[in-house]
Motif scaffolding. Structure first.
Motif, PDB file in Angstrom:
ATOM      1  N   ARG A  23      29.430 -60.154 -30.583  1.00 53.91           N
ATOM      2  CA  ARG A  23      29.112 -59.442 -31.863  1.00 53.91           C
ATOM      3  C   ARG A  23      30.640 -59.567 -32.754  1.00 53.91           C
ATOM      4  N   GLN A  24      31.700 -59.651 -32.106  1.00 52.83           N
ATOM      5  CA  GLN A  24      32.766 -59.744 -32.744  1.00 52.83           C
ATOM      6  C   GLN A  24      33.391 -61.015 -33.098  1.00 52.83           C
ATOM      7  N   PHE A  25      33.097 -61.898 -32.244  1.00 52.42           N
ATOM      8  CA  PHE A  25      33.622 -63.331 -32.279  1.00 52.42           C
ATOM      9  C   PHE A  25      32.511 -64.316 -32.947  1.00 52.42           C
ATOM     10  N   ARG A  26      31.080 -63.979 -32.583  1.00 51.47           N
ATOM     11  CA  ARG A  26      30.272 -65.083 -32.895  1.00 51.47           C
ATOM     12  C   ARG A  26      28.954 -64.468 -33.498  1.00 51.47           C
ATOM     13  N   TYR A  27      27.999 -64.055 -32.952  1.00 50.67           N
ATOM     14  CA  TYR A  27      26.677 -63.427 -33.439  1.00 50.67           C
ATOM     15  C   TYR A  27      26.455 -62.245 -32.675  1.00 50.67           C
ATOM     16  N   PRO A  28      25.997 -61.205 -33.168  1.00 50.25           N
ATOM     17  CA  PRO A  28      25.523 -60.247 -32.308  1.00 50.25           C
ATOM     18  C   PRO A  28      24.247 -60.496 -31.551  1.00 50.25           C
ATOM     19  N   THR A  29      24.140 -60.398 -30.487  1.00 46.85           N
ATOM     20  CA  THR A  29      22.964 -60.578 -29.624  1.00 46.85           C
ATOM     21  C   THR A  29      21.606 -60.234 -30.081  1.00 46.85           C
ATOM     22  N   GLU A  30      21.814 -59.120 -30.921  1.00 50.64           N
ATOM     23  CA  GLU A  30      20.541 -58.664 -31.657  1.00 50.64           C
ATOM     24  C   GLU A  30      20.043 -59.750 -32.536  1.00 50.64           C
ATOM     25  N   TYR A  31      20.960 -60.559 -33.222  1.00 51.01           N
ATOM     26  CA  TYR A  31      20.645 -61.452 -34.122  1.00 51.01           C
ATOM     27  C   TYR A  31      19.638 -62.604 -33.841  1.00 51.01           C
ATOM     28  N   GLY A  32      19.996 -62.781 -32.481  1.00 51.93           N
ATOM     29  CA  GLY A  32      19.074 -63.908 -32.033  1.00 51.93           C
ATOM     30  C   GLY A  32      19.446 -65.334 -32.415  1.00 51.93           C
ATOM     31  N   GLY A  33      20.535 -65.703 -32.955  1.00 51.99           N
ATOM     32  CA  GLY A  33      21.062 -66.849 -33.198  1.00 51.99           C
ATOM     33  C   GLY A  33      20.999 -67.981 -32.266  1.00 51.99           C
ATOM     34  N   GLN A  34      20.592 -69.104 -32.612  1.00 51.06           N
ATOM     35  CA  GLN A  34      20.457 -70.300 -31.537  1.00 51.06           C
ATOM     36  C   GLN A  34      22.111 -70.703 -31.359  1.00 51.06           C
ATOM     37  N   LYS A  35      22.040 -71.126 -30.044  1.00 42.72           N
ATOM     38  CA  LYS A  35      23.454 -71.592 -29.607  1.00 42.72           C
ATOM     39  C   LYS A  35      23.401 -72.999 -29.015  1.00 42.72           C
ATOM     40  N   PRO A  36      24.447 -73.816 -29.398  1.00 39.56           N
ATOM     41  CA  PRO A  36      24.574 -75.303 -28.517  1.00 39.56           C
ATOM     42  C   PRO A  36      24.919 -75.117 -26.992  1.00 39.56           C
ATOM     43  N   ASP A  37      24.518 -76.231 -26.439  1.00 40.49           N
ATOM     44  CA  ASP A  37      24.720 -76.130 -25.091  1.00 40.49           C
ATOM     45  C   ASP A  37      26.617 -76.095 -24.746  1.00 40.49           C
ATOM     46  N   THR A  38      27.159 -76.324 -25.624  1.00 41.60           N
ATOM     47  CA  THR A  38      28.743 -76.229 -25.363  1.00 41.60           C
ATOM     48  C   THR A  38      29.141 -74.721 -25.340  1.00 41.60           C
ATOM     49  N   ALA A  39      28.198 -73.836 -25.913  1.00 45.29           N
ATOM     50  CA  ALA A  39      28.627 -72.516 -26.053  1.00 45.29           C
ATOM     51  C   ALA A  39      28.702 -71.724 -24.112  1.00 45.29           C
ATOM     52  N   THR A  40      29.405 -70.793 -24.243  1.00 40.79           N
ATOM     53  CA  THR A  40      29.539 -70.138 -23.024  1.00 40.79           C
ATOM     54  C   THR A  40      29.084 -68.533 -23.330  1.00 40.79           C
ATOM     55  N   ALA A  41      28.687 -67.884 -22.048  1.00 44.93           N
ATOM     56  CA  ALA A  41      28.307 -66.831 -22.030  1.00 44.93           C
ATOM     57  C   ALA A  41      29.359 -65.767 -21.578  1.00 44.93           C
ATOM     58  N   THR A  42      29.720 -64.887 -22.472  1.00 46.62           N
ATOM     59  CA  THR A  42      30.685 -63.692 -22.250  1.00 46.62           C
ATOM     60  C   THR A  42      30.458 -62.944 -20.917  1.00 46.62           C
ATOM     61  N   ILE A  43      31.125 -62.919 -20.107  1.00 42.80           N
ATOM     62  CA  ILE A  43      31.181 -62.018 -18.886  1.00 42.80           C
ATOM     63  C   ILE A  43      31.056 -60.548 -19.181  1.00 42.80           C
ATOM     64  N   THR A  44      29.995 -59.794 -18.641  1.00 43.95           N
ATOM     65  CA  THR A  44      30.191 -58.218 -18.587  1.00 43.95           C
ATOM     66  C   THR A  44      30.827 -57.795 -17.263  1.00 43.95           C
ATOM     67  N   GLY A  45      32.157 -57.546 -17.503  1.00 42.32           N
ATOM     68  CA  GLY A  45      32.736 -57.009 -16.371  1.00 42.32           C
ATOM     69  C   GLY A  45      34.318 -56.793 -16.377  1.00 42.32           C
ATOM     70  N   ALA A  46      34.814 -55.897 -15.391  1.00 44.36           N
ATOM     71  CA  ALA A  46      36.203 -55.655 -15.401  1.00 44.36           C
ATOM     72  C   ALA A  46      36.668 -55.772 -13.912  1.00 44.36           C
ATOM     73  N   GLY A  47      38.001 -56.243 -13.977  1.00 47.34           N
ATOM     74  CA  GLY A  47      38.703 -56.478 -12.664  1.00 47.34           C
ATOM     75  C   GLY A  47      40.026 -55.768 -12.770  1.00 47.34           C
ATOM     76  N   SER A  48      40.484 -54.992 -11.660  1.00 44.56           N
ATOM     77  CA  SER A  48      41.779 -54.494 -11.553  1.00 44.56           C
ATOM     78  C   SER A  48      42.237 -54.748 -10.462  1.00 44.56           C
TER      79      SER A  48
END
Length: 337
Positions: free
Chosen positions: A145-170
């Motif tokens: 949502r912050q850097f590209r398009y909100p997931t709810e928008y459903g915008g099409q993405k090119p094959d070069t795009a990456t999927a932001t990980i949902t996670g945290a590590g410490s």
């Protein structure tokens, strides 16, 4: 000497990762490394009211898991170093607010996991802290949502795009002996090859990763085969081949021992385009799967190079190119006795 060459720190004293904790979302839990994560969630909300609270919960859970493995409390930690992808690092700041540990907020985009770890190890090595926690997080819905398009928008993405990980590590770092020792770190330089496409982070970040890895080899006067594994953070399917070629052009062949966290965390059929990215990408893979491999001795020495794109929505809208950076930390297996 604590410094080798221009960009590499060598930890003079014995500095270790004593424990680590990871918390991830549903897609990461369903990936090939799912069994290596401490806490998993069935949906992106993580039982919270909104995406931002969900990401905050992930970071908090990763810290709780990490400290729980050592039977420690927040009061036993001298310093907390953390960062995320959201404006003003609100995930890290609000977690720090809740626990009142002395806090250094850090931002290196997706390189934050190794930036916090390298800095924390340096502070422990120099005697400024006995125990530190290094944390990093990201969330697919908050970052997209912050850097590209909100997931709810459903915008099409090119094959070069990456999927932001949902996670945290410490990770908990101290001079208390454990099976994983931190021996050195190489601090990256900001690189910019003029790429402007926010849907192609791999191409933008590959030069920064190549530069840091090359400087690491030069500073320590070593070759790629010094490591069982050289793993990058977020280059995924597009950036990894570029990295290999850039290093090969400089006389360094990493084709036999390189992998990327963004390729390791997902299965090819999980609809993640080029692979994974985000602050949480290198954090959860390193503090989950890779630490397990080091502890068991399956890996003896690895170099983890987290890569970050230092863009903002405003700069993208102004057609600026994307500056990038990469920071790397060396981790080694320690034999018992």
């Amino acid at each position: 000497m604590r410094k080798a060459g221009k960009q590499t720190w060598v930890y003079e004293n014995l500095v270790y990762i004593n424990a680590a904790g990871t918390a991830v979302g549903p897609k990461e839990a369903d990936g090939p490394l799912g069994s290596t994560f401490d806490i998993t969630h069935k949906d992106l909300h993580c039982e919270e009211a909104n995406w931002e609270l969900a990401e905050r919960k992930l970071m908090r859970e990763s810290i709780d898991s990490c400290l729980g493995k050592m039977n420690l409390s927040y009061e036993d930690v001298d310093l907390f170093l953390a960062g995320d992808l959201l404006n003003q690092n609100v995930t890290a700041n609000f977690v720090a607010r809740d626990h009142q540990i002395p806090f250094l907020c850090m931002f290196g985009a997706c390189s934050t996991s190794m930036e916090t770890l390298a800095t924390g190890a340096a502070l422990v090595d120099a005697g400024f802290a006995n125990r530190i926690i290094a944390s990093a997080s990201s969330h697919n819905a908050t970052a997209e949502r912050q850097f590209r398009y909100p997931t709810e928008y459903g915008g099409q993405k090119p094959d070069t795009a990456t999927a932001t990980i949902t996670g945290a590590g410490s990770a908990l770092v101290s001079r208390q002996k454990s099976p994983v020792r931190l021996t050195s770190a190489t601090v990256g330089r900001v690189m910019d090859y003029g790429i402007k496409n926010p849907f192609d982070m791999g191409s933008a970040m590959a030069p920064a990763a190549a530069d840091t890895i090359q400087k690491h080899f030069e500073d320590l006067q070593i070759s790629p085969d010094h490591y069982d594994l050289i793993v990058t953070g977020d280059l995924s399917g597009v950036g990894s081949p570029i990295l290999k070629q850039l290093l090969k052009d400089e006389g360094y062949d990493v084709s036999e021992n390189h992998n990327d966290c963004g390729l390791m965390v997902y299965r090819p059929n999980q609809n993640v385009f080029a692979g994974g990215s985000g602050c949480g990408c290198s954090a959860v893979v390193t503090y989950g799967h890779l630490l397990n491999e080091l502890k068991s001795g399956n890996l003896k020495r690895i170099f983890v190079v987290a890569t970050g794109a230092l863009l903002s929505p405003t700069m993208t809208q102004q057609k600026e190119s994307i500056p990038t950076i990469a920071h790397g930390v060396v981790m080694e297996h320690v034999e018992e006795g």
